[in-house]
Design an enzyme around this catalytic site. Sequence first.
Site, PDB file in Angstrom:
ATOM      1  N   LYS A   1     -13.470  -0.822   5.616  1.00 36.94           N
ATOM      2  CA  LYS A   1     -14.033  -1.503   4.456  1.00 36.94           C
ATOM      3  C   LYS A   1     -15.141  -2.476   4.854  1.00 36.94           C
ATOM      4  O   LYS A   1     -16.231  -2.435   4.282  1.00 36.94           O
ATOM      5  CB  LYS A   1     -12.948  -2.258   3.688  1.00 36.94           C
ATOM      6  CG  LYS A   1     -11.565  -1.650   3.736  1.00 36.94           C
ATOM      7  CD  LYS A   1     -11.374  -0.474   2.810  1.00 36.94           C
ATOM      8  CE  LYS A   1     -10.120   0.278   3.204  1.00 36.94           C
ATOM      9  NZ  LYS A   1      -9.546   1.110   2.190  1.00 36.94           N
TER      10      LYS A   1
ATOM     11  N   TRP B   1       0.860  -1.184   0.000  1.00 36.83           N
ATOM     12  CA  TRP B   1       0.000   0.000   0.000  1.00 36.83           C
ATOM     13  C   TRP B   1       0.899   1.238   0.000  1.00 36.83           C
ATOM     14  O   TRP B   1       1.811   1.330   0.838  1.00 36.83           O
ATOM     15  CB  TRP B   1      -0.888  -0.048   1.255  1.00 36.83           C
ATOM     16  CG  TRP B   1      -1.819   1.115   1.419  1.00 36.83           C
ATOM     17  CD1 TRP B   1      -2.630   1.660   0.464  1.00 36.83           C
ATOM     18  CD2 TRP B   1      -2.037   1.874   2.617  1.00 36.83           C
ATOM     19  NE1 TRP B   1      -3.345   2.706   1.003  1.00 36.83           N
ATOM     20  CE2 TRP B   1      -2.999   2.859   2.314  1.00 36.83           C
ATOM     21  CE3 TRP B   1      -1.518   1.810   3.912  1.00 36.83           C
ATOM     22  CZ2 TRP B   1      -3.457   3.777   3.253  1.00 36.83           C
ATOM     23  CZ3 TRP B   1      -1.980   2.722   4.843  1.00 36.83           C
ATOM     24  CH2 TRP B   1      -2.938   3.689   4.522  1.00 36.83           C
TER      25      TRP B   1
ATOM     26  N   ASP C   1      -1.131  -6.316   8.705  1.00 35.15           N
ATOM     27  CA  ASP C   1      -2.109  -5.269   8.410  1.00 35.15           C
ATOM     28  C   ASP C   1      -3.347  -5.947   7.810  1.00 35.15           C
ATOM     29  O   ASP C   1      -3.276  -6.520   6.716  1.00 35.15           O
ATOM     30  CB  ASP C   1      -1.469  -4.277   7.411  1.00 35.15           C
ATOM     31  CG  ASP C   1      -2.383  -3.103   7.106  1.00 35.15           C
ATOM     32  OD1 ASP C   1      -3.512  -3.059   7.624  1.00 35.15           O
ATOM     33  OD2 ASP C   1      -1.954  -2.223   6.326  1.00 35.15           O
TER      34      ASP C   1
HETATM   35  C1  LMR Z   1      -6.707   2.640  -0.633  1.00 35.79           C
HETATM   36  O1  LMR Z   1      -5.737   1.887  -0.629  1.00 35.79           O
HETATM   37  O2  LMR Z   1      -7.166   3.152  -1.675  1.00 35.79           O
HETATM   38  C2  LMR Z   1      -7.422   2.941   0.653  1.00 35.79           C
HETATM   39  O3  LMR Z   1      -6.851   2.220   1.702  1.00 35.79           O
HETATM   40  C3  LMR Z   1      -7.572   4.394   0.921  1.00 35.79           C
HETATM   41  C4  LMR Z   1      -6.295   5.074   1.300  1.00 35.79           C
HETATM   42  O4  LMR Z   1      -6.290   5.720   2.336  1.00 35.79           O
HETATM   43  O5  LMR Z   1      -5.297   4.985   0.568  1.00 35.79           O
END
Ligand code: LMR
Length: 398
Positions: free
Chosen positions: A245, A129, A210
């Site tokens: 989510k 992420w 996570d």
């Molecule tokens: C995402 O990955 O799009 C979500 O978790 C929102 C974010 O805060 O990035």
Amino acid sequence: MLFDVEPLPGDPILALMAAYRADPSADKVDLGVGVYQDDTGATPVLASVREAEALVLSRQSTKSYVGIAGSEPFNAEMTSLLYGDAGVVSDGRVVTVQSAGGSGGLRVVAELITSLRPGATIWVTTPTWPNHRPLLMAAGAKISEIRYYDASAGKIDRDGMMEDIERIPDGDVLLLHGCCHNPTGADLTLDDWKAIATLCETKNLLPFVDTAYQGFAEGLEADVAGLRLLAERVPEMVTVTSCSKNFGLYRERTGAVSIIAESADKVSAIKTHVLKTVRAMISMPPDHGASVVATILSDDALRQQWIGELKEMRERMQSLRQHFVAALTERGLGERFGFIAKQRGMFSLLGISKAEIDALREQRHIYIVGSSRINVAGLTVAKQAYIADALAETLAIA
Ligand code: LMR
């Protein structure tokens, strides 16, 4: 002058969300930010959440502070959602405290790691992420990467991943995604979790999991089977959970940090450090979302209703994956993108170029994150043919 500065670029995901909202085109398609959408493109409040919110408001008699750990009923429910009746729970080896969303929890853990084990590196998957790095580095954490995803094969690079984990120095931290890997949608198998547990044990690595999508891959229990397996094997572990989510509570910033220590005594001690960290960062977490979650999970009827709503979201995303691959197959792209049907959760990586991503946004109003990550929930039935045509035509030009 302190504020005589150059402007910074926007956050890659949230700036895209703003650009999508500002686009007046009727054709626009949002495959960007990780927010669930229904077939109309809306992100409605879950019915179970609406009912629980009404109950919370009618029962609330004060707005006085709750406490640094947040709502204890919520914390207990989150422990049980994650770990069920695993031995770590009956042995009193888990402590859970509420956090300001999953992100707030990640930051608390990063602060804890840098203060308790300065010099430790947090190893993240490639890719991960995009906000993991900034969040963890803002706490002073050092970050390194392990191999994870083979984009050309559309699946996990298992050998590369295991080789890299074997090379992590003893005592470091390994950040894994509990399920629905963001951004690839490619998840660890139970055998992978077992092999990773063995390495964490022998190398004294701290697993840091996570879990932002419990219930979005296969089901509430199946989605945490891997992390439960790990929890039974290692002496210490941290899990961060998000209710953004699976409860659709995005803006309420509802999440938790669960820490497993070697014994009940050690858990009591580590809890004092977590509370000190939270107090220094945000003083206390917000209450509303946590009260809503605790209300849902402690009421049989609301809980069943929520489980049904979660199942509907999960099954819809699975079906959109199948239909989208069928639509791409009709356009001669089945071989290239067939992996999308095998992945899970909200995301997959298309593996297309930046120029192609830009062309899809500028010419077709299709918004895709710069890594080529798509939000599968945005592949609505009404838009699938449009998206598949646009992709086929854009790739043919390139
Ligand atoms: C995402 O990955 O799009 C979500 O978790 C929102 C974010 O805060 O990035």
